[in-house]
Scaffold this active site. Structure first.
Site, PDB file in Angstrom:
ATOM      1  N   ALA A   1       0.160  -0.051   4.111  1.00  0.00           N
ATOM      2  CA  ALA A   1       0.167   1.113   5.018  1.00  0.00           C
ATOM      3  C   ALA A   1       1.402   1.186   5.932  1.00  0.00           C
ATOM      4  CB  ALA A   1      -1.105   1.210   5.862  1.00  0.00           C
ATOM      5  N   ALA A   2       2.374   0.299   5.741  1.00  0.00           N
ATOM      6  CA  ALA A   2       3.591   0.389   6.568  1.00  0.00           C
ATOM      7  C   ALA A   2       4.321   1.702   6.272  1.00  0.00           C
ATOM      8  CB  ALA A   2       4.498  -0.797   6.298  1.00  0.00           C
ATOM      9  N   GLY A   3       4.474   2.024   4.989  1.00  0.00           N
ATOM     10  CA  GLY A   3       5.137   3.276   4.597  1.00  0.00           C
ATOM     11  C   GLY A   3       4.355   4.481   5.108  1.00  0.00           C
ATOM     12  N   ASP A   4       3.031   4.389   5.057  1.00  0.00           N
ATOM     13  CA  ASP A   4       2.195   5.507   5.519  1.00  0.00           C
ATOM     14  C   ASP A   4       2.348   5.699   7.026  1.00  0.00           C
ATOM     15  OD1 ASP A   4       1.293   5.564   2.921  1.00  0.00           O
ATOM     16  OD2 ASP A   4      -0.434   4.279   3.350  1.00  0.00           O
TER      17      ASP A   4
HETATM   18  O1  RIB Z   1      -0.182   2.803   1.099  1.00  0.00           O
HETATM   19  C1  RIB Z   1      -1.295   1.944   1.192  1.00  0.00           C
HETATM   20  C2  RIB Z   1      -2.465   2.576   0.515  1.00  0.00           C
HETATM   21  O2  RIB Z   1      -2.194   2.705  -0.873  1.00  0.00           O
HETATM   22  C3  RIB Z   1      -3.734   1.756   0.565  1.00  0.00           C
HETATM   23  O3  RIB Z   1      -4.498   2.020   1.717  1.00  0.00           O
HETATM   24  C4  RIB Z   1      -4.432   2.097  -0.740  1.00  0.00           C
HETATM   25  O4  RIB Z   1      -5.605   2.822  -0.587  1.00  0.00           O
HETATM   26  C5  RIB Z   1      -3.407   2.870  -1.559  1.00  0.00           C
HETATM   27  O5  RIB Z   1      -3.667   4.212  -1.551  1.00  0.00           O
END
Ligand code: RIB
Length: 311
Positions: free
Chosen positions: A245-248
């Site tokens: 989730a760093a990119g998110d």
């Molecule tokens: O970017 C991380 C995410 O990638 C995770 O939370 C997983 O669900 C996938 O979608």
């Protein structure tokens, strides 16, 4: 207002050495977390101070309830997350020495119809932001980007996971693209190993039709490109616990600052600070910092810079 169109997954996370073919290993730990690239980006944008709505699909199951509750807790409007006749999306994640490997089963995330996208974006207006990624059908992504641009919205595409044979038309409706190293290589044929190759990759991304680009380069930080200007944003020296989730976080944080009127490079610098905090924590949505935490880290980097200039 930020609209995030994308996936919601329940993440099944094992901390383990990744097994070889035919091998069984015992994990050090196993936990479940709320994730999905779309949901994580929505949580980041909302926690970092922006009014945010998620457009997504879950199953009529316990995972779906948990995923929607997670959005509510973070302050995301989840009224456009509909229950569909399929299991909720899930991701199997192996974390080894902080790095992850992910396999996603999209399930309900693939139950979209274009008509529903129009309804979900009915209230969106000029200057609002649409974020999307590729854990949902590419045809839906294309339709949403087209509608968003027709309304004068700012569009951000996180081209993850890298999907072969993406309709080339998609990129002409993208204002900002944020690929990681692997995705950059798949999209441009260039591995962004050094300044020269980064510049070449950015040129190729522009040629595809996008206006601005941010390449996330893992331990090397990120590069943001706007016109002829390419700015390197260095990673800090931190202890990596879990990069999930760093990119998110970066994408949600970037949108939150653009939505608040900051310039592109400042928004990218802030996003980098927020993403670095995520890396120091376990899990996906749960690891995303609050606005106060991200602002504090951002101020510290600004002070660091001032110090270096004065030394
Ligand atoms: O970017 C991380 C995410 O990638 C995770 O939370 C997983 O669900 C996938 O979608």
């Amino acid at each position: 207002m930020i609209y995030v169109l994308g996936s919601l997954n329940l993440d099944y996370v094992a901390r383990t050495r990744v097994p070889k073919r035919g091998e069984t290993v015992l994990a050090d730990s196993f936990e479940t977390f709320c994730g999905g690239k779309g949901a994580n980006q929505a949580v980041a944008a909302a926690k970092l101070g922006c009014k945010t709505a998620m457009i997504g699909r879950v199953g009529a199951d316990d995972a779906g309830k948990r995923l929607k509750a997670n959005l509510c807790t973070a302050g995301v409007d989840e009224s456009r997350v509909l229950e569909k006749g399929a299991d909720s999306g899930l991701a199997m994640i192996w974390v080894e020495s902080g790095d992850n490997r992910i396999v996603v089963a999209p399930n309900a995330n693939f139950r979209f119809e274009t008509r529903e996208i129009d309804e979900a974006l009915a209230d969106a207006k000029e200057g609002d932001i649409l974020i999307t990624q590729l854990e949902i059908p590419p045809a839906i992504v294309l339709h949403a980007l087209k509608s968003a641009k027709a309304k004068g919205m700012v569009t951000i595409l996180d081209p993850a996971p890298a999907v072969p044979d993406l309709p080339a038309e998609i990129f002409s409706f993208v204002d900002i693209i944020k690929p990681n190293e692997t995705e950059t290589e798949i999209l441009t044929g260039i591995n962004p190993t050094d300044e020269v190759h980064i510049a070449l990759a950015v040129k190729k991304l522009y040629a595809l039709g996008v206006t601005k680009a941010v390449l996330s380069l893992g331990k090397r930080g990120a590069v943001c490109a706007e016109g002829q200007t390419i700015t390197l944003i260095e990673a800090q020296n931190i202890k990596v616990v879990d990069t999930t989730a760093a990119g998110d976080t970066f994408v949600g944080a970037l949108a939150s600052k653009l939505g608040a009127g900051f310039d592109f490079v400042t928004a990218c610098r802030f996003a980098n600070c927020a993403a670095q905090i995520t890396i120091t924590r376990k899990g996906a949505a749960e690891s995303i910092p609050t606005l106060a935490e991200a602002e504090e880290a951002f101020e510290l980097t600004k002070n660091e810079k001032r110090k270096t200039k004065n030394d």
